[in-house]
Design a protein around this motif. Structure first.
Motif, short mmCIF file in Angstrom:
data_model
loop_
_atom_site.label_atom_id
_atom_site.label_comp_id
_atom_site.label_asym_id
_atom_site.label_seq_id
_atom_site.Cartn_x
_atom_site.Cartn_y
_atom_site.Cartn_z
N LEU A 8 -63.98 -75.22 -19.80
CA LEU A 8 -63.85 -73.92 -19.16
C LEU A 8 -62.41 -73.47 -19.36
O LEU A 8 -61.47 -74.16 -18.97
CB LEU A 8 -64.17 -74.01 -17.66
N THR A 9 -62.25 -72.31 -19.98
CA THR A 9 -60.93 -71.74 -20.22
C THR A 9 -60.84 -70.44 -19.44
O THR A 9 -61.69 -69.57 -19.59
CB THR A 9 -60.72 -71.45 -21.72
N VAL A 10 -59.83 -70.31 -18.60
CA VAL A 10 -59.62 -69.07 -17.84
C VAL A 10 -58.45 -68.34 -18.48
O VAL A 10 -57.37 -68.90 -18.66
CB VAL A 10 -59.33 -69.38 -16.36
N CYS A 11 -58.69 -67.08 -18.84
CA CYS A 11 -57.64 -66.28 -19.48
C CYS A 11 -57.70 -64.85 -18.95
O CYS A 11 -58.68 -64.44 -18.34
CB CYS A 11 -57.78 -66.32 -20.99
N PHE A 12 -56.66 -64.09 -19.21
CA PHE A 12 -56.57 -62.71 -18.76
C PHE A 12 -56.98 -61.80 -19.90
O PHE A 12 -56.35 -61.77 -20.94
CB PHE A 12 -55.15 -62.38 -18.30
N GLN A 13 -58.08 -61.06 -19.70
CA GLN A 13 -58.50 -60.04 -20.64
C GLN A 13 -58.49 -58.73 -19.87
O GLN A 13 -59.28 -58.54 -18.96
CB GLN A 13 -59.90 -60.33 -21.19
N GLU A 14 -57.56 -57.88 -20.23
CA GLU A 14 -57.29 -56.64 -19.51
C GLU A 14 -58.58 -55.98 -19.06
O GLU A 14 -59.46 -55.77 -19.86
CB GLU A 14 -56.50 -55.70 -20.44
N PRO A 15 -58.82 -55.64 -17.84
CA PRO A 15 -58.01 -55.74 -16.63
C PRO A 15 -58.41 -56.90 -15.72
O PRO A 15 -58.01 -56.93 -14.58
CB PRO A 15 -58.30 -54.42 -15.95
N GLU A 39 -56.79 -63.01 -10.19
CA GLU A 39 -56.43 -64.32 -10.72
C GLU A 39 -56.94 -65.42 -9.81
O GLU A 39 -56.54 -65.50 -8.65
CB GLU A 39 -54.92 -64.43 -10.88
N PRO A 40 -57.82 -66.29 -10.33
CA PRO A 40 -58.35 -67.36 -9.49
C PRO A 40 -57.46 -68.59 -9.54
O PRO A 40 -56.83 -68.88 -10.54
CB PRO A 40 -59.71 -67.66 -10.12
N GLY A 41 -57.43 -69.33 -8.46
CA GLY A 41 -56.72 -70.61 -8.43
C GLY A 41 -57.63 -71.71 -8.95
O GLY A 41 -58.84 -71.52 -9.13
N ASP A 42 -57.07 -72.89 -9.16
CA ASP A 42 -57.86 -74.01 -9.67
C ASP A 42 -59.00 -74.36 -8.71
O ASP A 42 -60.13 -74.60 -9.14
CB ASP A 42 -56.97 -75.24 -9.88
#
Length: 138
Positions: A8-15, A39-42
């Motif tokens: 599982l990879t969490v990344c920022f994709q606008e917005p 933005e989620p925490g672990d």
């Protein structure tokens, strides 16, 4: 599908913050996209995954999938420094000279383009006049 590997990879994709859940098994690689919003925490990600993992809808990965091997940490560090470091020249004076040179280059390009267009227009007018003279019999 029997799962041999998942990540599982969490990344920022606008917005939004998006999670890409990938599972790789005997049948190939499948991917699921999860939109988190803020933005989620672990802990939040882990709790969400424990609660919703049965309902995830996976789709095949388009194109040929190549499993990325972990890169050499020193190489990754160099790439990060290269990306963060400004790409300009050393001193402010050198940067000013570089900007001045670029502005002059742009001005010359605009001037040259205008001259070429004026020459093209002049030739067009000459051709039109020549055609009118031929048509009138002179």
């Amino acid at each position: 599908m029997e799962c041999g590997y998942s990540s599982l990879t969490v990344c920022f994709q606008e917005p939004f913050w998006v999670g890409l859940y990938q599972r790789d098994g005997g049948d190939g690689c499948e991917l699921c996209r999860i939109v988190f919003g803020g933005e989620p925490g672990d802990g939040e990600v882990y709790a969400w995954l424990l609660e919703h993992w049965r309902g995830l809808v996976f789709g095949p990965v388009e194109g040929e999938w190549v499993k990325k091997e972990p890169a050499n940490p020193k190489r990754r560090q160099r790439e990060i420094h290269r990306a963060v470091r400004p790409a300009g020249v050393g001193t402010r004076a050198q940067e000013a000279l570089k900007r001045q040179h670029a502005q002059g280059k742009e001005a010359r390009k605009r001037l040259g383009r205008a001259e070429r267009e004026a020459e093209r227009e002049r030739r067009f007018v000459l051709r039109q006049e020549k055609r009118r003279k031929k048509h009138s019999g002179h």
